[in-house]
Design an enzyme around this catalytic site. Sequence first.
Site, PDB file in Angstrom:
ATOM      1  N   GLU A 152      81.476  11.195  94.546  1.00 10.19           N
ATOM      2  CA  GLU A 152      80.159  11.809  94.744  1.00 10.19           C
ATOM      3  C   GLU A 152      79.369  11.669  93.443  1.00 10.19           C
ATOM      4  O   GLU A 152      78.445  10.876  93.339  1.00 10.19           O
ATOM      5  CB  GLU A 152      80.295  13.280  95.134  1.00 10.19           C
ATOM      6  CG  GLU A 152      78.951  13.974  95.344  1.00 10.19           C
ATOM      7  CD  GLU A 152      79.089  15.488  95.493  1.00 10.19           C
ATOM      8  OE1 GLU A 152      78.143  16.091  96.003  1.00 10.19           O
ATOM      9  OE2 GLU A 152      80.110  16.055  95.079  1.00 10.19           O
ATOM     10  N   HIS A 187      83.663  19.889 105.829  1.00 13.21           N
ATOM     11  CA  HIS A 187      83.218  20.025 104.434  1.00 13.21           C
ATOM     12  C   HIS A 187      81.964  20.878 104.381  1.00 13.21           C
ATOM     13  O   HIS A 187      80.848  20.380 104.424  1.00 13.21           O
ATOM     14  CB  HIS A 187      82.947  18.636 103.825  1.00 13.21           C
ATOM     15  CG  HIS A 187      82.792  18.675 102.333  1.00 13.21           C
ATOM     16  ND1 HIS A 187      83.615  17.961 101.478  1.00 13.21           N
ATOM     17  CD2 HIS A 187      81.931  19.338 101.532  1.00 13.21           C
ATOM     18  CE1 HIS A 187      83.259  18.184 100.230  1.00 13.21           C
ATOM     19  NE2 HIS A 187      82.230  19.023 100.238  1.00 13.21           N
ATOM     20  N   HIS A 192      80.788  24.470 102.190  1.00 13.08           N
ATOM     21  CA  HIS A 192      81.127  25.520 101.230  1.00 13.08           C
ATOM     22  C   HIS A 192      80.523  26.845 101.680  1.00 13.08           C
ATOM     23  O   HIS A 192      79.304  26.959 101.811  1.00 13.08           O
ATOM     24  CB  HIS A 192      80.587  25.161  99.849  1.00 13.08           C
ATOM     25  CG  HIS A 192      81.226  23.958  99.232  1.00 13.08           C
ATOM     26  ND1 HIS A 192      82.245  24.034  98.304  1.00 13.08           N
ATOM     27  CD2 HIS A 192      80.987  22.634  99.418  1.00 13.08           C
ATOM     28  CE1 HIS A 192      82.602  22.813  97.930  1.00 13.08           C
ATOM     29  NE2 HIS A 192      81.856  21.935  98.599  1.00 13.08           N
TER      30      HIS A 192
END
Length: 380
Positions: free
Chosen positions: A211, A20, A22
Amino acid sequence: MSTYEGLEAQLRELPKVSLHDHMDGSLRPATLIELAAEVGHELPSSDPDQLQEIFRTNANSGDLVKYLETFAHTAAVMQSAENLKRIAREYVEDLAADGIVYAEIRWAPEQHTAGGLSLDEAVEAVQAGLAEGVEAVAAADGAIAVGQLISAMRQNDNAAEIVELALRHREKGVVGFDIAGPEAGFPPSKFAASFTRLAEQMLPATVHAGEADGIKSVRDALVHGRAQRLGHGIRVAEDITVTTGPDSRSKTGDGGEDLIEVQLGPVARWVRDRQIHLEASPTSNLHTGAVSALTGDAESGMDAHPFDMLYQLGFNIGVNTDNRLVSGVTLSGELAALAEAFDYSLAELADFQVNAIEASFLDYEDRQALTAAVLEAWNA
């Protein structure tokens, strides 16, 4: 050198896995400054160190929407094939420098077409840059493998087109699909048909959930998003009840140790029992307010993160950076921070690598081979 710095340096030499991260939140500050000057985009600073600190300070706002505002700066310089290719190449080199040997990198092509690129051209440019990065690492006697996770931005309501984009490139570097962006108000159920399409074509999906929104978001990701993994997912802890009481073995009720009783609700039990992987990003979870949403304390630190509770209860959880530029972190640093907060051993930190490998979108045979190689290095 402090104990933390010494551990981080040691961890940097060990093979790690990132699921994970970006790409559009992980540019080199110097590259961002250079490219911004070329395209005429104004940044809050032209000094790399100062820019990094500004981003980190802004990220630590406790609000996901504000956290995401930083991406306006990075997206501004990622609108040409040349720039995308360079950023992707440097991205791979930076991962390898931190000891990462396998990464599934995510980014949202629909945010990179303002300069005239088609969605397919954007994906092809990134893939070319990733391939160059892998070759550069190999030329320096290193090794890394990467796959693309194509993200659709929830607020753009364009998931169907992005799913087809991912499917067109599944044999050319794309290994899975994701939805990102503001979580509250944009549940996976809005894109249920797109997730069904992915399932029909057997392309796996990970879904940002748990989240900026709570347990309902996690449930929706599992039911309508058919999520094989949960992006962050830490607010599954909302469905866990922990109670303490006097030790019932004490005849007098005095001096006995407190007993802890843990009850998992239906969503938490489903995630735990079926080993749905949680892609935790500890520092980012603090920055975006995901941890304070659980604790009710805006000043919560790493020791308040539910990571250790989830790990001790048997959840399949891994460690990630989310956005290395925005949060100012590395994977080695995140592992060291968790070790400092929860007194983890190297063996426990190795567990998180195995969890990530097992939850990756690699083929079974590749997962087995990677697990063996990683454990050999950690055990040594």
